[in-house]
Design an enzyme around this catalytic site. Structure first.
Site, PDB file in Angstrom:
ATOM      1  N   HIS A 184      -6.077  11.031  55.265  1.00 41.74           N
ATOM      2  CA  HIS A 184      -4.979  11.271  56.194  1.00 41.74           C
ATOM      3  C   HIS A 184      -3.703  10.728  55.596  1.00 41.74           C
ATOM      4  O   HIS A 184      -3.723   9.704  54.921  1.00 41.74           O
ATOM      5  CB  HIS A 184      -5.248  10.591  57.551  1.00 41.74           C
ATOM      6  CG  HIS A 184      -4.375  11.117  58.638  1.00 41.74           C
ATOM      7  ND1 HIS A 184      -3.145  10.575  58.916  1.00 41.74           N
ATOM      8  CD2 HIS A 184      -4.548  12.158  59.491  1.00 41.74           C
ATOM      9  CE1 HIS A 184      -2.603  11.257  59.900  1.00 41.74           C
ATOM     10  NE2 HIS A 184      -3.421  12.226  60.273  1.00 41.74           N
ATOM     11  N   ASP A 198     -10.950  15.505  62.401  1.00 38.69           N
ATOM     12  CA  ASP A 198     -11.569  16.816  62.231  1.00 38.69           C
ATOM     13  C   ASP A 198     -13.029  16.734  61.800  1.00 38.69           C
ATOM     14  O   ASP A 198     -13.784  17.679  61.983  1.00 38.69           O
ATOM     15  CB  ASP A 198     -10.763  17.652  61.231  1.00 38.69           C
ATOM     16  CG  ASP A 198      -9.448  18.095  61.838  1.00 38.69           C
ATOM     17  OD1 ASP A 198      -9.449  18.425  63.024  1.00 38.69           O
ATOM     18  OD2 ASP A 198      -8.435  18.089  61.142  1.00 38.69           O
TER      19      ASP A 198
HETATM   20  N1  CMC Z   1     -11.037  14.781  49.252  1.00 36.95           N
HETATM   21  C1  CMC Z   1     -10.872  14.347  47.979  1.00 36.95           C
HETATM   22  N2  CMC Z   1      -9.778  13.677  47.560  1.00 36.95           N
HETATM   23  C2  CMC Z   1      -8.809  13.443  48.458  1.00 36.95           C
HETATM   24  C3  CMC Z   1      -8.930  13.871  49.788  1.00 36.95           C
HETATM   25  C4  CMC Z   1     -10.100  14.548  50.182  1.00 36.95           C
HETATM   26  N3  CMC Z   1     -10.276  14.973  51.429  1.00 36.95           N
HETATM   27  N4  CMC Z   1      -7.827  13.501  50.464  1.00 36.95           N
HETATM   28  C5  CMC Z   1      -7.025  12.880  49.583  1.00 36.95           C
HETATM   29  N5  CMC Z   1      -7.638  12.844  48.369  1.00 36.95           N
HETATM   30  C6  CMC Z   1      -7.119  12.168  47.140  1.00 36.95           C
HETATM   31  C7  CMC Z   1      -6.049  12.995  46.479  1.00 36.95           C
HETATM   32  O1  CMC Z   1      -6.582  13.884  45.522  1.00 36.95           O
HETATM   33  C8  CMC Z   1      -5.197  11.919  45.849  1.00 36.95           C
HETATM   34  O2  CMC Z   1      -5.875  11.464  44.683  1.00 36.95           O
HETATM   35  P1  CMC Z   1      -5.032  10.963  43.391  1.00 36.95           P
HETATM   36  O3  CMC Z   1      -4.273   9.746  43.859  1.00 36.95           O
HETATM   37  O4  CMC Z   1      -6.064  10.659  42.355  1.00 36.95           O
HETATM   38  O5  CMC Z   1      -4.133  12.104  42.997  1.00 36.95           O
HETATM   39  C9  CMC Z   1      -5.255  10.780  46.869  1.00 36.95           C
HETATM   40  O6  CMC Z   1      -6.495  10.956  47.568  1.00 36.95           O
HETATM   41  C10 CMC Z   1      -4.103  10.792  47.851  1.00 36.95           C
HETATM   42  O7  CMC Z   1      -4.095  12.057  48.506  1.00 36.95           O
HETATM   43  P2  CMC Z   1      -2.781  12.870  48.856  1.00 36.95           P
HETATM   44  O8  CMC Z   1      -3.053  14.339  48.703  1.00 36.95           O
HETATM   45  O9  CMC Z   1      -1.609  12.340  48.105  1.00 36.95           O
HETATM   46  O10 CMC Z   1      -2.632  12.511  50.372  1.00 36.95           O
HETATM   47  P3  CMC Z   1      -1.769  13.283  51.432  1.00 36.95           P
HETATM   48  O11 CMC Z   1      -1.274  12.273  52.371  1.00 36.95           O
HETATM   49  O12 CMC Z   1      -0.753  14.169  50.778  1.00 36.95           O
HETATM   50  O13 CMC Z   1      -2.824  14.266  52.142  1.00 36.95           O
HETATM   51  C11 CMC Z   1      -4.463  15.079  53.603  1.00 36.95           C
HETATM   52  C12 CMC Z   1      -3.421  13.993  53.349  1.00 36.95           C
HETATM   53  C13 CMC Z   1      -4.994  14.954  55.018  1.00 36.95           C
HETATM   54  C14 CMC Z   1      -3.786  16.475  53.492  1.00 36.95           C
HETATM   55  C15 CMC Z   1      -5.596  14.942  52.556  1.00 36.95           C
HETATM   56  O14 CMC Z   1      -6.260  13.705  52.733  1.00 36.95           O
HETATM   57  C16 CMC Z   1      -6.603  16.084  52.628  1.00 36.95           C
HETATM   58  O15 CMC Z   1      -6.388  17.125  51.999  1.00 36.95           O
HETATM   59  N6  CMC Z   1      -7.723  15.945  53.431  1.00 36.95           N
HETATM   60  C17 CMC Z   1      -8.653  17.025  53.644  1.00 36.95           C
HETATM   61  C18 CMC Z   1      -8.145  17.944  54.735  1.00 36.95           C
HETATM   62  C19 CMC Z   1      -8.285  17.311  56.099  1.00 36.95           C
HETATM   63  O16 CMC Z   1      -9.307  16.758  56.462  1.00 36.95           O
HETATM   64  N7  CMC Z   1      -7.215  17.464  56.904  1.00 36.95           N
HETATM   65  C20 CMC Z   1      -7.184  16.971  58.288  1.00 36.95           C
HETATM   66  C21 CMC Z   1      -6.210  15.845  58.456  1.00 36.95           C
HETATM   67  S1  CMC Z   1      -6.352  15.003  60.022  1.00 36.95           S
HETATM   68  C22 CMC Z   1      -6.080  16.123  61.273  1.00 36.95           C
HETATM   69  C23 CMC Z   1      -4.933  17.030  61.188  1.00 36.95           C
HETATM   70  O17 CMC Z   1      -3.894  16.799  60.557  1.00 36.95           O
HETATM   71  O18 CMC Z   1      -5.060  18.073  61.814  1.00 36.95           O
END
Ligand code: CMC
Length: 443
Positions: free
Chosen positions: A312, A370
């Protein structure tokens, strides 16, 4: 209006010419202070660069508070776990819209208003029939909700508080009907009209699952589970879809167009669409022995695959919504007679393994809302494509509460972010027959 106070100005050393900029610092009721950078360019001669707005407050808001480090979520100051335990979804709608919990008389009146606005104009049925049966229900919802403006053009004065209130009530009331109709259309079954003798959650279940040829009564456990999900998903401060609602709303577009934009944003797999993705991932894993393989993919930075339902932007500890749902998950599956569902065992094992994995620990990736909502939606009998539409039903109140707050805020201006331009500097136009010599091969 929040009790936000100004701190004395703080000196921040960011001027592009080396001069420190003197910017006011704002103090919220809870949470870290914020530098007010509105005069940054005037003071320091530079803009702020913050793609994805992770460091930037886009508005003041008194609706929802999230503390991502400690895993706290408050609606109007009340902890989410208490609200799920003690309130109905309609009560939460009143709270989010009005700032206080309703009295018994206010709740009775509000419930009556919401219940009596659940039907949609019959002409909308024709709009559904224009879609393919296999259309994703979120595509149908984007279209149908946007089309509502065509039915209520006499009530679109966004600066009239009465118009705003009626539009907000209409959206909260009609969204379950619209989502259920999208489902029924996909099945080729007749639309089910709303029933005023049922609660909000019971009515939604009835419109989703009943058919005209036999009696249906939603199981009490299913109605309770859905009520909890609706409350948990009702608002989450400046998430992507709410920000979309605010962005479109800042142009003074009508609330139905804004809500259609919010639905489109929610549909994305990184946002509300993740609950559908969780089930797809669990199905892909299939058995516990394949978990390491899927984790390898999730941890490979050269692979765009992400483990849906984990991580998140704000929560760097266990998502408080997932915590509430996790506790309820067993209870709900027990009550629905699905405790032995192998998918639940697989999900629990996936959670256990990720929580102990260095990659997830270092990046503070925990199960999010989720992860568990997907499992509970499935237990309710919904197909994955309907998970995000029901999330949209729940979040509608959050969207309209933020939209109302924004329209009433005298600080609101049209959203118009800046950019860090990386294109060519001004150059002379080259005649068409001389261009090949001037440009790298393209196309
Ligand atoms: N699986 C694998 N790696 C992950 C994931 C994941 N679900 N989430 C984050 N990471 C890694 C990402 O690759 C990055 O790694 P590195 O530092 O080596 O490059 C690190 O963790 C930080 O991630 P980020 O992409 O910079 O984080 P963000 O704040 O931009 O993204 C997020 C947040 C929710 C989009 C992301 O965690 C994600 O894609 N999660 C999966 C989708 C998901 O479950 N979404 C629902 C969110 S909660 C409810 C809602 O919003 O509706």
């Amino acid at each position: 209006m929040s009790a936000m106070r100004h701190f004395a100005s703080a000196e921040i050393g960011i001027g592009h010419n080396g001069n420190p900029a003197k910017l006011p610092v704002l103090q919220p009721t809870i949470g870290p202070p914020m530098a007010d950078i509105r005069k940054l360019y005037r003071e320091a001669g530079c803009y702020a660069y913050d793609p994805a707005l992770g460091q930037t407050g886009i508005c003041r808001s008194a609706i929802t508070y999230v503390d991502g480090e400690s895993g706290v979520l408050l609606y109007r100051g009340y902890p989410i776990a208490d609200l799920v335990e003690r309130c109905s979804y309609v009560e939460i709608c009143w709270l989010l819209l009005n700032g206080e919990l309703p009295t018994a008389a206010q709740l009775e009146r509000f419930t009556h208003d919401i219940t009596h606005h659940t039907m949609v104009n019959e002409q909308l049925h024709a709009i559904y029939r224009g879609f393919r049966r296999d259309a994703h229900p979120m595509a149908v919802m984007c279209g149908v909700v946007g089309a509502l403006a065509a039915f209520y053009h006499d009530g679109l004065d966004i600066f009239d508080p009465l118009h705003r209130m009626i539009a907000s009530h209409r959206l909260i009331a009609k969204m379950p009907t619209i989502a259920a109709m999208a489902y029924k259309y996909s099945l080729g079954q007749p639309f089910v009209y709303p029933r005023n003798d049922l609660s909000y959650a019971e009515n939604l279940l009835n419109m989703l699952f009943s058919v005209p040829c036999e009696a249906y009564r939603a199981p009490a456990a299913a109605a309770r589970a859905l009520e909890a999900l609706l409350i948990i998903q009702a608002d989450h401060e400046q998430n992507a879809s709410t920000s979309a609602m605010r962005l479109v709303g800042s142009t003074r577009a009508n609330p139905y167009a804004c809500t259609a934009a919010a639905i489109a944003a929610l549909w994305g797999p990184l946002h509300g669409g993740a609950n559908e993705g969780v089930l797809e991932t669990l199905a892909e894993i299939g058995t516990v022995d394949r978990i390491p393989e899927i984790l390898r993919r999730a941890k490979d930075n050269s692979d765009p695959f992400r483990l849906m339902g984990f991580g998140h932007r704000v929560y760097k500890s266990y998502d408080p919504r997932a915590k509430v749902l996790r506790q309820r998950c067993y209870e709900i599956l027990d009550a629905l007679g699905q405790r032995d569902d192998p998918l639940l065992a697989l999900a629990m094992e996936l959670e256990r393994v990720t929580l102990a994995d260095d990659y997830f620990i270092e990046r503070k990736l925990y199960p999010n809302v989720d992860f568990y909502s997907g499992i509970i939606f499935r237990a309710l009998g919904l197909p994955p494509a309907m998970f995000t539409p029901v999330f949209a039903v729940a979040r509608t109140v959050g969207w309209v509460a933020h939209w109302n707050e924004m329209i009433a805020d005298p600080e609101t201006r049209i959203f118009r972010p800046r950019q860090l331009y990386t294109g060519p500097v001004e150059r002379a136009l080259v005649a068409i027959d001389e261009r090949a010599a001037h440009q790298p091969l393209v196309g």
